[in-house]
Design a protein around this motif. Sequence first.
Motif, PDB file in Angstrom:
ATOM      1  N   ASP A 123      -3.889  -5.453  -4.809  1.00 33.75           N
ATOM      2  CA  ASP A 123      -2.497  -5.090  -5.090  1.00 33.75           C
ATOM      3  C   ASP A 123      -2.299  -4.399  -6.440  1.00 33.75           C
ATOM      4  OD1 ASP A 123      -1.142  -7.957  -3.382  1.00 33.75           O
ATOM      5  OD2 ASP A 123      -1.461  -5.935  -2.644  1.00 33.75           O
ATOM      6  N   PRO A 124      -3.006  -3.292  -6.685  1.00 34.58           N
ATOM      7  CA  PRO A 124      -2.820  -2.572  -7.945  1.00 34.58           C
ATOM      8  C   PRO A 124      -1.553  -1.719  -7.902  1.00 34.58           C
ATOM      9  CG  PRO A 124      -4.312  -1.361  -6.581  1.00 34.58           C
ATOM     10  CD  PRO A 124      -3.983  -2.638  -5.835  1.00 34.58           C
ATOM     11  N   LEU A 179       0.841  -1.195   0.000  1.00 35.87           N
ATOM     12  CA  LEU A 179       0.000   0.000   0.000  1.00 35.87           C
ATOM     13  C   LEU A 179       0.876   1.245   0.000  1.00 35.87           C
ATOM     14  CD1 LEU A 179      -3.247   0.678   1.819  1.00 35.87           C
ATOM     15  CD2 LEU A 179      -1.386   2.273   2.154  1.00 35.87           C
ATOM     16  N   ALA A 180       1.895   1.287   0.863  1.00 36.06           N
ATOM     17  CA  ALA A 180       2.777   2.453   0.946  1.00 36.06           C
ATOM     18  C   ALA A 180       3.584   2.641  -0.337  1.00 36.06           C
ATOM     19  CB  ALA A 180       3.716   2.312   2.142  1.00 36.06           C
ATOM     20  N   ALA A 181       4.008   1.553  -0.968  1.00 33.06           N
ATOM     21  CA  ALA A 181       4.771   1.662  -2.207  1.00 33.06           C
ATOM     22  C   ALA A 181       3.935   2.239  -3.336  1.00 33.06           C
ATOM     23  CB  ALA A 181       5.309   0.289  -2.609  1.00 33.06           C
ATOM     24  N   THR A 182       2.640   1.982  -3.321  1.00 33.94           N
ATOM     25  CA  THR A 182       1.757   2.458  -4.386  1.00 33.94           C
ATOM     26  C   THR A 182       1.183   3.845  -4.101  1.00 33.94           C
ATOM     27  OG1 THR A 182       1.146   0.182  -4.896  1.00 33.94           O
ATOM     28  CG2 THR A 182      -0.298   1.897  -5.745  1.00 33.94           C
ATOM     29  N   LEU A 183       0.723   4.062  -2.874  1.00 37.72           N
ATOM     30  CA  LEU A 183       0.007   5.303  -2.559  1.00 37.72           C
ATOM     31  C   LEU A 183       0.780   6.255  -1.652  1.00 37.72           C
ATOM     32  CD1 LEU A 183      -3.530   3.754  -1.977  1.00 37.72           C
ATOM     33  CD2 LEU A 183      -2.650   4.858  -4.037  1.00 37.72           C
ATOM     34  N   GLY A 184       1.951   5.847  -1.182  1.00 39.09           N
ATOM     35  CA  GLY A 184       2.759   6.701  -0.317  1.00 39.09           C
ATOM     36  C   GLY A 184       2.630   6.316   1.146  1.00 39.09           C
ATOM     37  N   ALA A 185       3.682   6.626   1.895  1.00 41.55           N
ATOM     38  CA  ALA A 185       3.725   6.238   3.309  1.00 41.55           C
ATOM     39  C   ALA A 185       2.683   6.970   4.151  1.00 41.55           C
ATOM     40  CB  ALA A 185       5.119   6.495   3.870  1.00 41.55           C
ATOM     41  N   GLY A 186       2.218   8.124   3.695  1.00 43.73           N
ATOM     42  CA  GLY A 186       1.242   8.891   4.465  1.00 43.73           C
ATOM     43  C   GLY A 186      -0.205   8.472   4.260  1.00 43.73           C
ATOM     44  N   THR A 204      -9.535  11.405  -9.140  1.00 43.10           N
ATOM     45  CA  THR A 204      -9.564   9.986  -8.834  1.00 43.10           C
ATOM     46  C   THR A 204      -8.439   9.310  -9.597  1.00 43.10           C
ATOM     47  OG1 THR A 204     -11.949  10.085  -8.608  1.00 43.10           O
ATOM     48  CG2 THR A 204     -10.990   7.904  -8.827  1.00 43.10           C
ATOM     49  N   PRO A 205      -7.409   8.793  -8.897  1.00 43.69           N
ATOM     50  CA  PRO A 205      -6.308   8.142  -9.602  1.00 43.69           C
ATOM     51  C   PRO A 205      -6.770   6.898 -10.356  1.00 43.69           C
ATOM     52  CG  PRO A 205      -5.743   8.582  -7.314  1.00 43.69           C
ATOM     53  CD  PRO A 205      -7.204   8.855  -7.476  1.00 43.69           C
ATOM     54  N   VAL A 206      -6.070   6.588 -11.438  1.00 43.92           N
ATOM     55  CA  VAL A 206      -6.345   5.394 -12.218  1.00 43.92           C
ATOM     56  C   VAL A 206      -5.352   4.325 -11.803  1.00 43.92           C
ATOM     57  CG1 VAL A 206      -6.392   4.413 -14.538  1.00 43.92           C
ATOM     58  CG2 VAL A 206      -7.240   6.722 -14.137  1.00 43.92           C
ATOM     59  N   LEU A 207      -5.829   3.100 -11.619  1.00 42.94           N
ATOM     60  CA  LEU A 207      -4.983   2.004 -11.180  1.00 42.94           C
ATOM     61  C   LEU A 207      -4.966   0.889 -12.194  1.00 42.94           C
ATOM     62  CD1 LEU A 207      -6.280   1.841  -7.544  1.00 42.94           C
ATOM     63  CD2 LEU A 207      -4.107   2.761  -8.271  1.00 42.94           C
ATOM     64  N   ARG A 208      -3.889   0.139 -12.199  1.00 44.64           N
ATOM     65  CA  ARG A 208      -3.828  -1.082 -12.989  1.00 44.64           C
ATOM     66  C   ARG A 208      -3.347  -2.181 -12.056  1.00 44.64           C
ATOM     67  NH1 ARG A 208       1.395  -2.549 -14.138  1.00 44.64           N
ATOM     68  NH2 ARG A 208       2.899  -0.870 -13.927  1.00 44.64           N
ATOM     69  N   ALA A 209      -3.587  -3.403 -12.427  1.00 47.17           N
ATOM     70  CA  ALA A 209      -3.226  -4.516 -11.577  1.00 47.17           C
ATOM     71  C   ALA A 209      -2.406  -5.530 -12.363  1.00 47.17           C
ATOM     72  CB  ALA A 209      -4.476  -5.173 -11.009  1.00 47.17           C
ATOM     73  N   PRO A 210      -1.097  -5.311 -12.506  1.00 47.71           N
ATOM     74  CA  PRO A 210      -0.290  -6.236 -13.284  1.00 47.71           C
ATOM     75  C   PRO A 210      -0.064  -7.536 -12.530  1.00 47.71           C
ATOM     76  CG  PRO A 210       1.129  -4.613 -12.281  1.00 47.71           C
ATOM     77  CD  PRO A 210      -0.292  -4.244 -11.947  1.00 47.71           C
ATOM     78  N   GLY A 211      -0.470  -8.644 -13.115  1.00 47.70           N
ATOM     79  CA  GLY A 211      -0.254  -9.941 -12.505  1.00 47.70           C
ATOM     80  C   GLY A 211      -1.013 -10.155 -11.212  1.00 47.70           C
ATOM     81  N   THR A 212      -2.036  -9.337 -10.948  1.00 46.09           N
ATOM     82  CA  THR A 212      -2.819  -9.502  -9.733  1.00 46.09           C
ATOM     83  C   THR A 212      -4.265  -9.796 -10.119  1.00 46.09           C
ATOM     84  OG1 THR A 212      -3.238  -7.153  -9.611  1.00 46.09           O
ATOM     85  CG2 THR A 212      -1.342  -7.984  -8.382  1.00 46.09           C
ATOM     86  N   VAL A 213      -5.075  -9.971  -9.133  1.00 43.89           N
ATOM     87  CA  VAL A 213      -6.450 -10.371  -9.361  1.00 43.89           C
ATOM     88  C   VAL A 213      -7.369  -9.154  -9.308  1.00 43.89           C
ATOM     89  CG1 VAL A 213      -8.333 -11.778  -8.485  1.00 43.89           C
ATOM     90  CG2 VAL A 213      -5.990 -12.587  -8.284  1.00 43.89           C
ATOM     91  N   ALA A 214      -8.169  -8.968 -10.331  1.00 41.57           N
ATOM     92  CA  ALA A 214      -9.246  -7.977 -10.305  1.00 41.57           C
ATOM     93  C   ALA A 214     -10.527  -8.779 -10.269  1.00 41.57           C
ATOM     94  CB  ALA A 214      -9.197  -7.076 -11.530  1.00 41.57           C
ATOM     95  N   ARG A 215     -11.250  -8.667  -9.182  1.00 38.06           N
ATOM     96  CA  ARG A 215     -12.447  -9.489  -8.998  1.00 38.06           C
ATOM     97  C   ARG A 215     -13.691  -8.662  -9.236  1.00 38.06           C
ATOM     98  NH1 ARG A 215      -9.450 -11.324  -4.030  1.00 38.06           N
ATOM     99  NH2 ARG A 215      -8.391 -13.163  -4.751  1.00 38.06           N
ATOM    100  N   THR A 216     -14.642  -9.233  -9.916  1.00 34.81           N
ATOM    101  CA  THR A 216     -15.926  -8.567 -10.099  1.00 34.81           C
ATOM    102  C   THR A 216     -16.960  -9.293  -9.265  1.00 34.81           C
ATOM    103  OG1 THR A 216     -16.397  -9.917 -12.044  1.00 34.81           O
ATOM    104  CG2 THR A 216     -15.396  -7.748 -12.413  1.00 34.81           C
ATOM    105  N   ALA A 217     -17.994  -8.584  -8.932  1.00 35.71           N
ATOM    106  CA  ALA A 217     -19.034  -9.176  -8.085  1.00 35.71           C
ATOM    107  C   ALA A 217     -19.883 -10.149  -8.862  1.00 35.71           C
ATOM    108  CB  ALA A 217     -19.917  -8.079  -7.501  1.00 35.71           C
TER     109      ALA A 217
END
Length: 120
Positions: free
Chosen positions: A89-90, A56-63, A107-120
């Motif tokens: 883990d985007p 989370l910190a690596a993607t969105l920052g430590a704060g 609103t930032p845009v995210l991608r999920a390389p090699g991770t799971v994007a789950r839909t309902a």
Amino acid sequence: MCLFRYEDDPEPEERGPAGPLYVPVLPGRAEVVVVRLFRTPLGARTAVGFTSAGRLAATLGAGQHWIRLSESALRAMAEPVGASVLTVDPALTAPAVAGTAAGAVTTPVLRAPGTVARTA
């Protein structure tokens, strides 16, 4: 459906539950928690969870503020406001916004390389 797995079989599309997730929230009063929502590259609203505080910190920052939620609790909070996709883990893909107008919400845009994007 085959009961046996072979080495060349692809991974299943739907993996098991992610477990407790580190979910980014908006800063505010301690009594009120607002889950931070994002957009996929195609513009769909998505709830986001990370498998570790370090990711989370690596993607969105430590704060970035966060809470721990189960996948089902995160879905229950996000679906009523139109976020039916859950991304685990985007990675942030949009550049940092420089000089927005006062009161503008981005609103930032995210991608999920090699991770799971789950839909309902």
